[in-house]
Design a protein around this motif. Structure first.
Motif, PDB file in Angstrom:
ATOM      1  N   SER A 221      -4.059   8.513   2.335  1.00 37.92           N
ATOM      2  CA  SER A 221      -5.155   8.369   3.297  1.00 37.92           C
ATOM      3  C   SER A 221      -5.571   6.900   3.390  1.00 37.92           C
ATOM      4  CB  SER A 221      -6.336   9.273   2.960  1.00 37.92           C
ATOM      5  OG  SER A 221      -6.839   8.925   1.719  1.00 37.92           O
ATOM      6  N   ASN A 222      -5.490   6.157   2.295  1.00 28.54           N
ATOM      7  CA  ASN A 222      -5.795   4.727   2.349  1.00 28.54           C
ATOM      8  C   ASN A 222      -4.751   3.991   3.199  1.00 28.54           C
ATOM      9  OD1 ASN A 222      -5.637   1.810   0.608  1.00 28.54           O
ATOM     10  ND2 ASN A 222      -7.691   2.577   0.996  1.00 28.54           N
ATOM     11  N   LEU A 223      -3.474   4.365   3.018  1.00 25.76           N
ATOM     12  CA  LEU A 223      -2.409   3.739   3.818  1.00 25.76           C
ATOM     13  C   LEU A 223      -2.593   4.034   5.296  1.00 25.76           C
ATOM     14  CD1 LEU A 223       0.943   4.326   1.872  1.00 25.76           C
ATOM     15  CD2 LEU A 223      -0.156   2.136   2.418  1.00 25.76           C
ATOM     16  N   ASP A 224      -2.952   5.278   5.583  1.00 25.17           N
ATOM     17  CA  ASP A 224      -3.181   5.691   6.968  1.00 25.17           C
ATOM     18  C   ASP A 224      -4.295   4.825   7.582  1.00 25.17           C
ATOM     19  OD1 ASP A 224      -3.329   7.024   9.314  1.00 25.17           O
ATOM     20  OD2 ASP A 224      -3.926   8.963   8.487  1.00 25.17           O
ATOM     21  N   ALA A 225      -5.394   4.690   6.828  1.00 25.91           N
ATOM     22  CA  ALA A 225      -6.540   3.936   7.367  1.00 25.91           C
ATOM     23  C   ALA A 225      -6.188   2.466   7.539  1.00 25.91           C
ATOM     24  CB  ALA A 225      -7.730   4.094   6.425  1.00 25.91           C
ATOM     25  N   VAL A 226      -5.479   1.896   6.566  1.00 24.66           N
ATOM     26  CA  VAL A 226      -5.179   0.469   6.668  1.00 24.66           C
ATOM     27  C   VAL A 226      -4.188   0.221   7.812  1.00 24.66           C
ATOM     28  CG1 VAL A 226      -3.314   0.220   4.965  1.00 24.66           C
ATOM     29  CG2 VAL A 226      -4.908  -1.590   5.241  1.00 24.66           C
ATOM     30  N   SER A 227      -3.305   1.181   8.049  1.00 21.59           N
ATOM     31  CA  SER A 227      -2.340   0.973   9.144  1.00 21.59           C
ATOM     32  C   SER A 227      -3.060   0.995  10.494  1.00 21.59           C
ATOM     33  CB  SER A 227      -1.202   1.999   9.092  1.00 21.59           C
ATOM     34  OG  SER A 227      -1.584   3.184   9.697  1.00 21.59           O
ATOM     35  N   GLN A 228      -4.099   1.825  10.594  1.00 19.26           N
ATOM     36  CA  GLN A 228      -4.911   1.863  11.816  1.00 19.26           C
ATOM     37  C   GLN A 228      -5.606   0.511  12.038  1.00 19.26           C
ATOM     38  OE1 GLN A 228      -5.103   4.702  13.886  1.00 19.26           O
ATOM     39  NE2 GLN A 228      -5.978   3.090  15.192  1.00 19.26           N
ATOM     40  N   ILE A 229      -6.175  -0.014  10.949  1.00 22.98           N
ATOM     41  CA  ILE A 229      -6.879  -1.312  11.047  1.00 22.98           C
ATOM     42  C   ILE A 229      -5.881  -2.413  11.427  1.00 22.98           C
ATOM     43  CG2 ILE A 229      -8.124  -3.069   9.695  1.00 22.98           C
ATOM     44  CD1 ILE A 229      -9.266  -0.713   7.989  1.00 22.98           C
ATOM     45  N   ALA A 230      -4.704  -2.385  10.789  1.00 25.32           N
ATOM     46  CA  ALA A 230      -3.691  -3.415  11.057  1.00 25.32           C
ATOM     47  C   ALA A 230      -3.282  -3.370  12.533  1.00 25.32           C
ATOM     48  CB  ALA A 230      -2.481  -3.209  10.144  1.00 25.32           C
ATOM     49  N   ARG A 231      -3.085  -2.144  13.029  1.00 26.72           N
ATOM     50  CA  ARG A 231      -2.678  -2.004  14.442  1.00 26.72           C
ATOM     51  C   ARG A 231      -3.782  -2.501  15.376  1.00 26.72           C
ATOM     52  NH1 ARG A 231      -1.281   3.752  14.852  1.00 26.72           N
ATOM     53  NH2 ARG A 231      -1.490   3.523  12.736  1.00 26.72           N
ATOM     54  N   ASP A 232      -5.037  -2.126  15.068  1.00 26.42           N
ATOM     55  CA  ASP A 232      -6.156  -2.555  15.915  1.00 26.42           C
ATOM     56  C   ASP A 232      -6.231  -4.073  16.024  1.00 26.42           C
ATOM     57  OD1 ASP A 232      -6.805   0.060  16.204  1.00 26.42           O
ATOM     58  OD2 ASP A 232      -8.555   0.035  14.858  1.00 26.42           O
ATOM     59  N   HIS A 233      -5.862  -4.755  14.935  1.00 21.75           N
ATOM     60  CA  HIS A 233      -5.971  -6.227  14.937  1.00 21.75           C
ATOM     61  C   HIS A 233      -4.634  -6.908  15.237  1.00 21.75           C
ATOM     62  CE1 HIS A 233     -10.148  -6.661  13.375  1.00 21.75           C
ATOM     63  NE2 HIS A 233      -9.909  -5.435  12.932  1.00 21.75           N
ATOM     64  N   GLY A 234      -3.586  -6.114  15.457  1.00 19.40           N
ATOM     65  CA  GLY A 234      -2.269  -6.680  15.762  1.00 19.40           C
ATOM     66  C   GLY A 234      -1.684  -7.484  14.603  1.00 19.40           C
ATOM     67  N   ILE A 235      -1.957  -7.014  13.373  1.00 15.51           N
ATOM     68  CA  ILE A 235      -1.458  -7.731  12.181  1.00 15.51           C
ATOM     69  C   ILE A 235      -0.379  -6.862  11.522  1.00 15.51           C
ATOM     70  CG2 ILE A 235      -2.103  -8.631   9.889  1.00 15.51           C
ATOM     71  CD1 ILE A 235      -4.977  -8.898  11.036  1.00 15.51           C
ATOM     72  N   PRO A 236       0.770  -7.450  11.154  1.00 17.95           N
ATOM     73  CA  PRO A 236       1.796  -6.625  10.509  1.00 17.95           C
ATOM     74  C   PRO A 236       1.344  -6.096   9.149  1.00 17.95           C
ATOM     75  CG  PRO A 236       2.586  -8.900  10.861  1.00 17.95           C
ATOM     76  CD  PRO A 236       1.185  -8.831  11.381  1.00 17.95           C
ATOM     77  N   LEU A 237       1.671  -4.831   8.895  1.00 14.21           N
ATOM     78  CA  LEU A 237       1.387  -4.212   7.590  1.00 14.21           C
ATOM     79  C   LEU A 237       2.703  -4.103   6.822  1.00 14.21           C
ATOM     80  CD1 LEU A 237      -0.380  -2.675   5.554  1.00 14.21           C
ATOM     81  CD2 LEU A 237       0.045  -0.589   6.862  1.00 14.21           C
ATOM     82  N   ILE A 238       2.711  -4.715   5.648  1.00 16.67           N
ATOM     83  CA  ILE A 238       3.925  -4.760   4.820  1.00 16.67           C
ATOM     84  C   ILE A 238       3.649  -4.037   3.506  1.00 16.67           C
ATOM     85  CG2 ILE A 238       5.559  -6.334   3.652  1.00 16.67           C
ATOM     86  CD1 ILE A 238       5.519  -6.565   6.759  1.00 16.67           C
ATOM     87  N   LEU A 239       4.632  -3.278   3.023  1.00 18.76           N
ATOM     88  CA  LEU A 239       4.489  -2.632   1.711  1.00 18.76           C
ATOM     89  C   LEU A 239       5.307  -3.392   0.677  1.00 18.76           C
ATOM     90  CD1 LEU A 239       4.850   1.173   2.594  1.00 18.76           C
ATOM     91  CD2 LEU A 239       2.791  -0.265   2.592  1.00 18.76           C
ATOM     92  N   ASP A 240       4.704  -3.666  -0.475  1.00 21.48           N
ATOM     93  CA  ASP A 240       5.486  -4.087  -1.636  1.00 21.48           C
ATOM     94  C   ASP A 240       5.800  -2.789  -2.371  1.00 21.48           C
ATOM     95  OD1 ASP A 240       6.416  -4.728  -4.137  1.00 21.48           O
ATOM     96  OD2 ASP A 240       5.082  -6.426  -4.434  1.00 21.48           O
ATOM     97  N   ALA A 241       7.047  -2.335  -2.187  1.00 18.36           N
ATOM     98  CA  ALA A 241       7.413  -0.965  -2.581  1.00 18.36           C
ATOM     99  C   ALA A 241       8.182  -0.931  -3.903  1.00 18.36           C
ATOM    100  CB  ALA A 241       8.246  -0.336  -1.461  1.00 18.36           C
ATOM    101  N   ALA A 242       7.906  -1.888  -4.795  1.00 17.60           N
ATOM    102  CA  ALA A 242       8.652  -1.956  -6.056  1.00 17.60           C
ATOM    103  C   ALA A 242       8.612  -0.616  -6.799  1.00 17.60           C
ATOM    104  CB  ALA A 242       8.080  -3.068  -6.936  1.00 17.60           C
ATOM    105  N   ARG A 243       7.455   0.065  -6.725  1.00 14.75           N
ATOM    106  CA  ARG A 243       7.340   1.343  -7.459  1.00 14.75           C
ATOM    107  C   ARG A 243       7.055   2.483  -6.479  1.00 14.75           C
ATOM    108  NH1 ARG A 243       5.460  -2.820 -10.349  1.00 14.75           N
ATOM    109  NH2 ARG A 243       6.586  -3.249 -12.297  1.00 14.75           N
TER     110      ARG A 243
END
Ligand code: PLP
Length: 461
Positions: free
Chosen positions: A194-216
């Motif tokens: 749910s945090n990822l979902d919310a942050v992706s919405q914010i990123a899209r609203d501001h036109g900023i790329p959302l990147i995951l550091d997916a080491a784990r």
């Protein structure tokens, strides 16, 4: 049903058994920096869970079948398929390890003076961002600062803080939002869907790329399945895939959930960003189908990724971390709660209350673990994160004084974990025997890897 370890040791490596005097000498020779102690003098090595795991027979078998041809070798194809089973982006590039992916992707996304915002940047990520002339801002969620709380997703980003930053004067300078999952810098805590979902919405609203550091990525997926309502019946692989769908790209070390000794990748949705990354990879890592990895390493991580998403393996790993935390609590030592998967973090301020932050209590505890038991651990306190003046005196303490006991994958059994608990009992019984430290020499960047320190009883307080 009780937890059954889903593998057995088929090959073993002896570990050194040393005397206390030998360890005192080794610590002195290493400038009291555990990174400089020769591994031949370390009995239990919990410095890192990165690239330190045991390979399976299947991984070794695939390595033996490696195709080492230069471009579009069969090993690349198998690697590419294994990554695409989890990552839904059209452009995937192998690189030699996670920090190379950070350098390439951040170098393509950020321009000098821009800001990267994160739940917490890993140390190499913020170093790469600093080398680009950019700034890292960490916004861990408020629950993360209560080390004793059992909040299930203390790895989340602070959404209110993120909104405030983006709407404030520095908002236009934000060039990327980066979510580290699990959040290694903050106790190895997971990030919720749910945090990822919310942050992706914010990123899209501001036109900023959302990147995951997916080491784990597999461990985060497992903790989502265990802790987040609605995901209990999902496979870890489907949860990870869903997490990637929220973002625009990722960087990943494959030395953790790739169960490899080397390797990493980056992957993105955007074609022109992919072209920019490909040019840098070709110039600095190698052809886009090997990126600094040997064919046999591509095979090892391709098979490793499949094994790392096995629910039986993940349940066993969760049990190991919980078992280690239990041994530590039985010794009367506090840890960051709840236990994550890749490490258990000791609260050094509570173990050594007589040491103030400028005496580097977490470093003192890490050195004591080595001196008393041949256990090597990583300091994550003021030595690592504090601000120093030009004489190497601490002026800004780290928020917490932690020692990370990282668990190499499929290496230590419960008798080793019990031994760690026994050594901690000894230290916690007479904490005032542990003296503080001062810094003698320290590089300006990634200080903890290279600094030289001295115990205060040798050089005066
Ligand atoms: C969260 C995180 N990101 C990135 C890295 C860097 O990966 P690598 O060591 O493969 O360069 C690490 C390594 O420990 C990590 O824990």
């Amino acid at each position: 049903m009780p937890q059954l370890r889903p593998y057995v040791a088929a090959v073993v490596r002896p570990i050194p058994v040393t005397t206390r005097d030998e360890r005192i000498a080794a610590l002195d020779d290493a400038g009291h920096n555990p990174f400089y102690i020769p591994a031949t003098m370390v009995s239990i090595d919990l410095l890192s869970d990165s690239g330190t795991g045991a390979l399976s027979q299947q991984q070794q078998a695939w390595a033996a079948l490696a195709d080492e041809r230069y471009a579009f070798a069969e090993s690349f194809t198998r690697f590419d398929h294994a990554v695409r089973e989890i990552v839904p982006y059209p452009y995937v590039f192998p690189v030699h390890q996670g920090r190379a992916a950070e350098r390439v992707l951040c170098g393509s996304l950020l321009s000098r003076g821009q800001i990267s915002v994160s739940n917490t940047h890993f140390d190499t990520t913020s170093a790469n961002i600093a080398l680009l002339g950019c700034y890292s801002v960490d916004l861990p969620c408020p629950e993360a600062v209560d080390l004793d709380s059992d909040h299930p997703f203390k790895g989340n980003i602070d959404l209110d803080g993120l909104n405030t930053l983006l709407r404030g004067p520095d908002g236009p300078r934000v060039g990327q939002i980066l979510i580290t999952m699990t959040n290694n810098g903050m106790g190895g805590q997971p990030v919720s869907m749910s945090n990822l979902d919310a942050v992706s919405q914010i990123a899209r609203d501001h036109g900023i790329p959302l990147i995951l550091d997916a080491a784990r990525m597999a461990e985060n997926a497992w903790l989502v399945r265990r802790r987040e309502a609605g995901y209990e019946d999902w496979t870890p692989r489907d949860i990870a895939r869903r997490a990637f769908e929220f973002a625009d790209g990722c960087v990943a070390s494959l030395k953790k959930d790739g169960l490899g000794h080397a390797g990493g990748f980056l992957a993105v949705r955007d074609e022109s960003l992919a072209q920019q990354c490909e040019a840098t990879i070709t110039a600095t890592e190698g052809h886009r189908t090997y990126g600094g990895m040997a064919g046999h390493s591509l095979e090892v991580v391709a098979q490793g990724l499949r094994e790392a998403f096995d629910p039986h393996y993940l349940a066993d790993r969760e049990t190991d971390a919980a078992y280690l935390a239990e041994q530590i609590h039985a010794a009367g030592v506090d840890t960051v709660r709840p236990a994550g998967m890749h490490a258990v973090y000791l609260n050094a301020s509570r173990v050594l209350p007589h040491l103030q932050p400028h005496h580097f209590p977490a470093h003192a505890l890490a050195c004591a673990l080595y001196r008393e038991g041949g256990i090597r651990a990583a300091e994550m306190g003021s030595l690592y994160l504090g601000g120093l003046d030009e004489h190497n005196n601490l002026v800004t303490p780290a928020p917490f004084e932690l020692v990370r006991l990282a668990l190499p994958r499929r290496v230590y059994d419960h008798s080793h974990l019990e031994y760690i608990g026994e050594i901690l009992v000894d230290i916690a019984k007479n904490p005032e025997r542990v003296t503080g430290y001062q810094i003698v020499e320290a590089p300006r960047i990634l200080r903890h890897f290279k600094c030289v320190t001295a115990p205060l009883d040798q050089h005066g307080a």
